[in-house]
Design a protein around this motif. Sequence first.
Motif, PDB file in Angstrom:
ATOM      1  N   THR A 109      -6.680  -6.110 -12.669  1.00 63.93           N
ATOM      2  CA  THR A 109      -7.645  -5.231 -12.690  1.00 63.93           C
ATOM      3  C   THR A 109      -9.058  -5.755 -13.354  1.00 63.93           C
ATOM      4  O   THR A 109      -9.779  -4.949 -13.770  1.00 63.93           O
ATOM      5  CB  THR A 109      -7.273  -4.139 -13.634  1.00 63.93           C
ATOM      6  N   LEU A 125      -9.740   1.005  -7.699  1.00 60.20           N
ATOM      7  CA  LEU A 125      -8.782   1.171  -8.743  1.00 60.20           C
ATOM      8  C   LEU A 125      -8.928   1.709 -10.097  1.00 60.20           C
ATOM      9  O   LEU A 125     -10.180   1.362 -10.539  1.00 60.20           O
ATOM     10  CB  LEU A 125      -8.074  -0.386  -9.053  1.00 60.20           C
ATOM     11  N   ASN A 147       2.156   9.723  -5.706  1.00 59.79           N
ATOM     12  CA  ASN A 147       2.461   8.750  -4.688  1.00 59.79           C
ATOM     13  C   ASN A 147       2.958   9.459  -3.423  1.00 59.79           C
ATOM     14  O   ASN A 147       2.564   9.085  -2.302  1.00 59.79           O
ATOM     15  CB  ASN A 147       3.720   7.354  -5.185  1.00 59.79           C
ATOM     16  N   ARG A 156      -1.012   7.541  -3.446  1.00 56.18           N
ATOM     17  CA  ARG A 156      -1.697   6.799  -4.362  1.00 56.18           C
ATOM     18  C   ARG A 156      -0.584   5.384  -4.476  1.00 56.18           C
ATOM     19  O   ARG A 156       0.260   5.687  -4.458  1.00 56.18           O
ATOM     20  CB  ARG A 156      -1.865   7.382  -5.710  1.00 56.18           C
ATOM     21  N   THR A 157      -1.419   4.385  -4.376  1.00 50.39           N
ATOM     22  CA  THR A 157      -0.724   3.295  -4.584  1.00 50.39           C
ATOM     23  C   THR A 157      -0.473   3.108  -6.432  1.00 50.39           C
ATOM     24  O   THR A 157      -1.679   3.130  -6.919  1.00 50.39           O
ATOM     25  CB  THR A 157      -1.169   1.791  -4.263  1.00 50.39           C
ATOM     26  N   GLU A 182      -7.729   4.410  -4.827  1.00 51.40           N
ATOM     27  CA  GLU A 182      -6.613   4.160  -4.036  1.00 51.40           C
ATOM     28  C   GLU A 182      -5.384   3.766  -4.718  1.00 51.40           C
ATOM     29  O   GLU A 182      -4.301   3.883  -4.589  1.00 51.40           O
ATOM     30  CB  GLU A 182      -6.859   2.990  -3.093  1.00 51.40           C
ATOM     31  N   MET A 183      -5.758   3.195  -6.004  1.00 45.63           N
ATOM     32  CA  MET A 183      -4.686   2.405  -6.738  1.00 45.63           C
ATOM     33  C   MET A 183      -4.737   2.805  -8.103  1.00 45.63           C
ATOM     34  O   MET A 183      -5.964   2.919  -8.752  1.00 45.63           O
ATOM     35  CB  MET A 183      -4.872   0.879  -6.796  1.00 45.63           C
ATOM     36  N   VAL A 240       0.855   1.003  -9.461  1.00 53.33           N
ATOM     37  CA  VAL A 240       1.450  -0.181 -10.188  1.00 53.33           C
ATOM     38  C   VAL A 240       1.669  -0.020 -11.399  1.00 53.33           C
ATOM     39  O   VAL A 240       0.628   0.239 -12.164  1.00 53.33           O
ATOM     40  CB  VAL A 240       0.510  -1.533  -9.862  1.00 53.33           C
ATOM     41  N   GLU A 295       0.815  -1.140  -0.003  1.00 50.87           N
ATOM     42  CA  GLU A 295      -0.050  -0.048  -0.096  1.00 50.87           C
ATOM     43  C   GLU A 295       0.820   1.390  -0.229  1.00 50.87           C
ATOM     44  O   GLU A 295       1.968   1.297   0.772  1.00 50.87           O
ATOM     45  CB  GLU A 295      -0.945  -0.129   1.374  1.00 50.87           C
ATOM     46  N   LYS A 296       0.495   2.341  -0.619  1.00 52.12           N
ATOM     47  CA  LYS A 296       0.916   3.716  -0.705  1.00 52.12           C
ATOM     48  C   LYS A 296       2.352   3.557  -1.273  1.00 52.12           C
ATOM     49  O   LYS A 296       3.208   4.341  -1.016  1.00 52.12           O
ATOM     50  CB  LYS A 296       0.820   4.268   0.605  1.00 52.12           C
TER      51      LYS A 296
END
Length: 282
Positions: free
Chosen positions: A50, A79, A186, A191-192, A159-160, A194, A28-29
């Motif tokens: 996703t 997400l 971030n 924000r997470t 969040e992601m 990826v 996370e984060k």
Amino acid sequence: MVLLYTDHLHIGYGERLIVKDLSIEIPEKRITTIIGSNGCGKSTLLKAMTRIIPHQSGSIILDGRSITKEDTKDLAKKLAILPQTPESAAGLTVGELVSFGRFPYQKGFGRLSKKDLEVINWALEVTGTIDYKYLPVDSLSGGQRQRVWIAMALAQETEMIFLDEPTTYLDMAHQLEVLELLQKLNEEQERTIVMVLHDINQASRFSDNIIALKDGQIVKSGDCEEVITHQVLKEVFHIDADIGRDPRTNKPICITYNLIKGEYENEKENHPVFSYSGSANA
């Protein structure tokens, strides 16, 4: 703290298994980057996490709950994803495109609320695209368009944020612009992030966590010191790499490299579809 994880995940297209028994954790984060050669499963994994594509077996758990059990709109509030080649935005202004990020929150006839308009303007401000709000998306440069797509993802208030090769087709300055924006999101908004990247030096510079894949399985996962090493790059990319230090960040970088010919040729034989198009860019 782990926000999302996979447990013994298998993903494939038809009878071809791309990702095999994969268990990973997304902290996370933090900024997590997935690296690996063409066809190793990077984009396929991102799409499965996703829910763009289904997985064959195993689990994908987000906030303690399987993503297969999430309502589509509820999942879109948790997400957002920016695909490798976003759909055409022909005929749309920047503001109209970013407004699509508010879809999960709309009811009835889908009219934008005062809150929606506030969030859209905030996303434009944060990404430095507010001055383009009434311009056609097609009139912007590649770097500007990429920031607008990121603004749309931000407007989802998730969040992601997942990004599949966000620097593709951009010149060096625009690549840096996009990656610095993601780093800022971030650090300042927690924000997470990826993302999938081809450039291992960019991955080292901008990531907290790196996952190196080969043939749909993890070779190494950890921080840049653990992953950007001679041995890992040899195993993942079949290169003999000289690793040095970035004078600006003191992080490891690949200074130069040679192909390990025998291993590289064997890799091509094992992966007959060896291009940057279609499912080969898995």
